[in-house]
Design an enzyme around this catalytic site. Structure first.
Site, PDB file in Angstrom:
ATOM      1  N   ASP A  24      -8.338 -16.013   1.626  1.00  0.00           N
ATOM      2  CA  ASP A  24      -7.135 -15.736   0.639  1.00  0.00           C
ATOM      3  C   ASP A  24      -7.176 -14.213   0.088  1.00  0.00           C
ATOM      4  OD1 ASP A  24      -4.829 -16.761  -1.052  1.00  0.00           O
ATOM      5  OD2 ASP A  24      -6.345 -15.870  -2.460  1.00  0.00           O
ATOM      6  N   ASP A 118       8.000   1.171  -0.819  1.00  0.00           N
ATOM      7  CA  ASP A 118       8.024   1.829   0.513  1.00  0.00           C
ATOM      8  C   ASP A 118       7.124   2.993   0.538  1.00  0.00           C
ATOM      9  OD1 ASP A 118       8.715   2.765   2.872  1.00  0.00           O
ATOM     10  OD2 ASP A 118      10.657   3.778   2.111  1.00  0.00           O
ATOM     11  N   GLU A 152       5.764   9.650   7.957  1.00  0.00           N
ATOM     12  CA  GLU A 152       6.784   8.716   8.528  1.00  0.00           C
ATOM     13  C   GLU A 152       8.040   8.832   7.981  1.00  0.00           C
ATOM     14  OE1 GLU A 152       9.041   4.837   8.386  1.00  0.00           O
ATOM     15  OE2 GLU A 152       8.365   6.004   6.857  1.00  0.00           O
ATOM     16  N   ASP A 181       5.600  -2.397   6.963  1.00  0.00           N
ATOM     17  CA  ASP A 181       6.310  -1.411   6.152  1.00  0.00           C
ATOM     18  C   ASP A 181       7.094  -1.987   5.181  1.00  0.00           C
ATOM     19  OD1 ASP A 181       7.405   0.859   5.244  1.00  0.00           O
ATOM     20  OD2 ASP A 181       8.075   1.452   7.250  1.00  0.00           O
ATOM     21  N   HIS A 280      13.808   4.343  -1.618  1.00  0.00           N
ATOM     22  CA  HIS A 280      13.715   5.859  -1.514  1.00  0.00           C
ATOM     23  C   HIS A 280      14.341   6.561  -2.815  1.00  0.00           C
ATOM     24  CE1 HIS A 280      13.830   6.507   3.226  1.00  0.00           C
ATOM     25  NE2 HIS A 280      12.710   5.783   2.656  1.00  0.00           N
ATOM     26  N   ASP A 299      -1.484 -12.499   2.602  1.00  0.00           N
ATOM     27  CA  ASP A 299      -2.110 -13.641   3.252  1.00  0.00           C
ATOM     28  C   ASP A 299      -1.610 -13.675   4.750  1.00  0.00           C
ATOM     29  OD1 ASP A 299      -3.690 -14.259   0.974  1.00  0.00           O
ATOM     30  OD2 ASP A 299      -2.186 -15.841   0.202  1.00  0.00           O
TER      31      ASP A 299
END
Length: 495
Positions: A24, A118, A152, A181, A280, A299
C-alpha cells in the site's frame, strides 16, 4: 500534460498473480512530496518550468531521495529553446536488463504556476512507488527503471531526447513503458490509455503489449470497485516517443481541461465541470488535488509495477491450432492488385540480409527458410528493393474460424532509417465480408529502427464462426524513406 501533439503509435508481461504482493502506498507520503514541490516553486518565482531554477531544484530533490534509497541515478541534460533541460533516470539494481520495465512522468510545470497536479501528482506518485521498491527490497525478474522528464510542457522534449539517445538494442530492451501524467485531478475521472483500441477511436492501438498493460491497470481498479474508461494515445504526453519506437505503453490519466459529462458524473461522482479547473494555471497548487484519486492511483501504480515486473515474458498462445502458416510452402497468399508501391512489394521468399548502418532486412526467418518479406533480394544496396512509392499488401487464403476464444500470433518486424516518418507503417488487418479492420499497427518514425523479430498476439474472438482473410500491409508514404518489413509463423489458436 503538454498541449503539443507528437504523432506515433516486446510484448509486455501479462497481468497475473505475483509472488510478492504490492505494498500500500501511503498517500500522506505522496502529498509530502507534493508539498516539497510546492515549496520549491514558491521559492523560485512560482513555477518549476524548463530552464527555470525551480525545475533543477525539483530534479535535485527527487535525485537525492533516490540516491539515498540505493537507486543508480543519471541526470541527463539536453538543450531546448536555448536553455538546458534535465531528465532524471533511476535504475533499481538487479533484474534482467534485457527486459526492462520503465515507469515515467514529467517533472516540469508550465511557467504560469507550480504544476502540482500537472504533473507533480504523477511525479510524486512514481517517486513514492520507487521508494517503496527500496523499502521492501523488491527484487523482480525484470529490471526496473524510473524516469522524470523535462520540458514535456514544451512538446515532450525531455522524453524524446532520452529515447533518441538510446541505441536500437537499448530501445529493444525496454519491454514496456508506464506513463503517469496527472493522477490527482480535483474533479477526477479514471482513464486508462486504450492499448487495445477497444474504444475504436483516434490513433488506434499501442504497440503490441500495450493491451496487457491496460488490462493490468484495469484489474486493479476492478479489485477496488472503481470503473475505468479508455483514453486515446493522442500524443499529448511522454508515452509519445516510446510508442513511436515500438515500445508498448500504458498509464492513468485523471483529466485536464476537458469537461466531465453527466454520464461520467454518474460513473465517478464529482460535477459536470472541468476535470481540472486549474490546468496550466497559477492555482495548480497543493489545494488542487483530490486525495482519494491520488491514493487510488498511487496504489494502482504500485500494483502494476509489482505485477508486470515480477512476470516473465508472455508465453505463446496455448490450445488447439486452428490455422498456421510458416511459409515453408506456398499456401495461396495473393498480392494486392491495386498496390501503389513500385518496389519492395510483399512476397513469400528466402530473404537476403541488407544493412545501411543498421540492419534493414534480416537474412533469417523466425523458423525455417522462408517468410513474407518486402522485396526478398538484397540488390545492389540496402535501398534497392525496399518499399517505395506507397502501400503494398498481401492477403491470406480464406480461413474459417470456429467458435471459442481465438488468438492470432505472428513474428514481425518493421525497419527503417531516420528518413522515415509516422506516415510509414506496417499493419495487419482482418477482412470479413465487406469489412476490413486493423488489428495491429506499427508506425514509422524519424529515427533508425533496426530489423529485429518480435512477436505480436491479437485477440480474434470477435470473428469466431466467421470466414476471414488476413491482410498484411506495409507502406512508404514519406519522401525518400527506406522501409522494410517481414512476417513469419502466423498462427491462430483456440483456447
Amino acid at each position: 500534460m503538454g498541449a503539443t501533439v507528437l504523432l506515433g503509435t516486446l510484448i509486455a508481461a501479462p497481468a497475473q498473480a505475483v509472488a510478492v504482493a504490492a505494498p500500500d502506498i501511503p498517500v500522506a507520503n505522496v502529498k509530502a512530496h507534493l508539498a516539497q514541490l510546492q515549496s520549491i516553486a514558491t521559492a523560485n518565482g512560482g513555477n518549476r518550468a524548463h530552464g527555470r531554477p525551480g525545475y533543477l531544484a525539483s530534479v535535485t530533490y527527487v535525485k537525492n531521495l533516490l540516491d539515498q534509497a540505493g537507486f543508480v541515478t543519471q541526470q541527463q541534460s539536453f538543450t531546448y529553446n536555448g536553455a538546458t533541460g534535465y531528465n532524471l533516470i533511476a535504475d533499481w539494481p538487479g533484474g534482467d536488463t534485457s527486459d526492462t520495465l520503465m515507469i515515467g512522468a514529467h517533472l516540469d510545470s508550465v511557467t504560469a504556476g507550480p504544476g502540482i497536479n500537472d504533473n507533480g501528482s504523477g511525479s510524486s506518485a512514481n517517486l513514492e512507488v520507487a521508494l517503496a521498491v527500496a523499502r521492501t527490497g523488491f527484487q523482480p525478474e525484470r529490471h526496473l527503471r524510473f524516469g522524470w522528464w523535462g520540458a514535456e510542457e514544451l512538446g515532450l522534449r525531455g522524453s524524446t531526447a532520452y529515447v533518441n539517445s538510446l541505441t536500437s538494442a537499448q530501445r529493444a530492451a525496454i519491454g514496456g513503458y508506464l506513463n503517469f501524467d496527472m493522477v490527482g485531478s480535483p474533479n477526477p475521472g479514471y482513464f486508462l490509455y486504450d492499448g487495445d483500441n477497444s474504444d475504436g477511436t483516434g490513433s488506434g492501438p499501442g504497440p503490441s503489449g500495450s493491451a496487457e498493460i491496460e488490462q493490468t491497470l484495469a484489474d486493479y481498479f476492478t479489485s477496488i470497485g472503481v470503473p475505468t474508461r479508455g483514453t486515446d494515445f493522442d500524443g499529448r504526453s511522454d508515452y509519445g516517443p516510446f510508442i513511436a519506437n515500438g515500445i508498448p505503453a500504458g498509464g492513468i490519466f485523471t483529466g485536464a481541461e476537458g469537461r466531465k459529462t453527466a454520464a461520467q458524473v454518474q460513473l465517478w461522482g464529482g460535477t459536470a465541470t472541468t476535470f481540472d479547473p486549474c490546468y496550466h494555471a497559477s492555482c495548480d497548487t497543493t489545494a488542487n488535488i483530490n486525495d482519494t484519486a491520488l491514493d487510488r492511483n498511487s496504489d494502482a501504480i504500485a500494483y502494476t509495477v509489482w505485477t508486470l515486473a515480477s512476470a516473465t515474458e508472455e508465453p505463446p498462445p496455448t490450445g488447439d491450432t486452428v490455422w498456421q502458416d510458416t511459409f515453408e510452402t506456398a499456401t495461396g497468399w495473393t498480392a494486392g492488385s491495386g498496390d501503389a508501391a513500385t518496389s519492395g512489394r510483399w512476397e513469400r521468399g528466402d530473404p537476403q540480409a541488407t544493412s545501411s548502418g543498421v540492419t534493414t532486412q534480416l537474412g533469417t526467418a523466425v523458423s525455417g527458410t522462408f517468410d513474407l518479406v518486402t522485396g526478398a533480394t538484397a540488390g545492389a544496396s540496402a535501398g534497392a528493393n525496399d518499399v517505395d512509392g506507397g502501400a503494398t499488401t498481401i492477403r491470406s487464403p480464406s480461413i474459417t474460424l470456429p467458435t471459442g476464444t481465438l488468438s492470432l500470433s505472428f513474428g514481425w518486424y518493421l525497419s527503417h532509417l531516420n528518413n522515415s516518418s509516422s506516415s510509414d507503417y506496417f499493419r495487419v488487418r482482418v477482412v470479413s465480408g465487406s469489412t476490413t479492420t486493423t488489428v495491429f499497427t506499427q508506425a514509422g518514425a524519424a529515427s533508425d529502427r533496426a530489423a529485429a523479430w518480435q512477436t505480436a498476439t491479437v485477440n480474434l474472438s470477435a470473428y469466431a464462426g466467421q470466414t476471414v482473410q488476413l491482410s498484411v500491409e506495409a507502406a512508404d508514404l514519406s519522401t525518400a524513406s527506406l522501409v522494410e518489413a517481414a512476417v513469419d509463423d502466423v498462427t491462430i489458436t483456440r483456447s
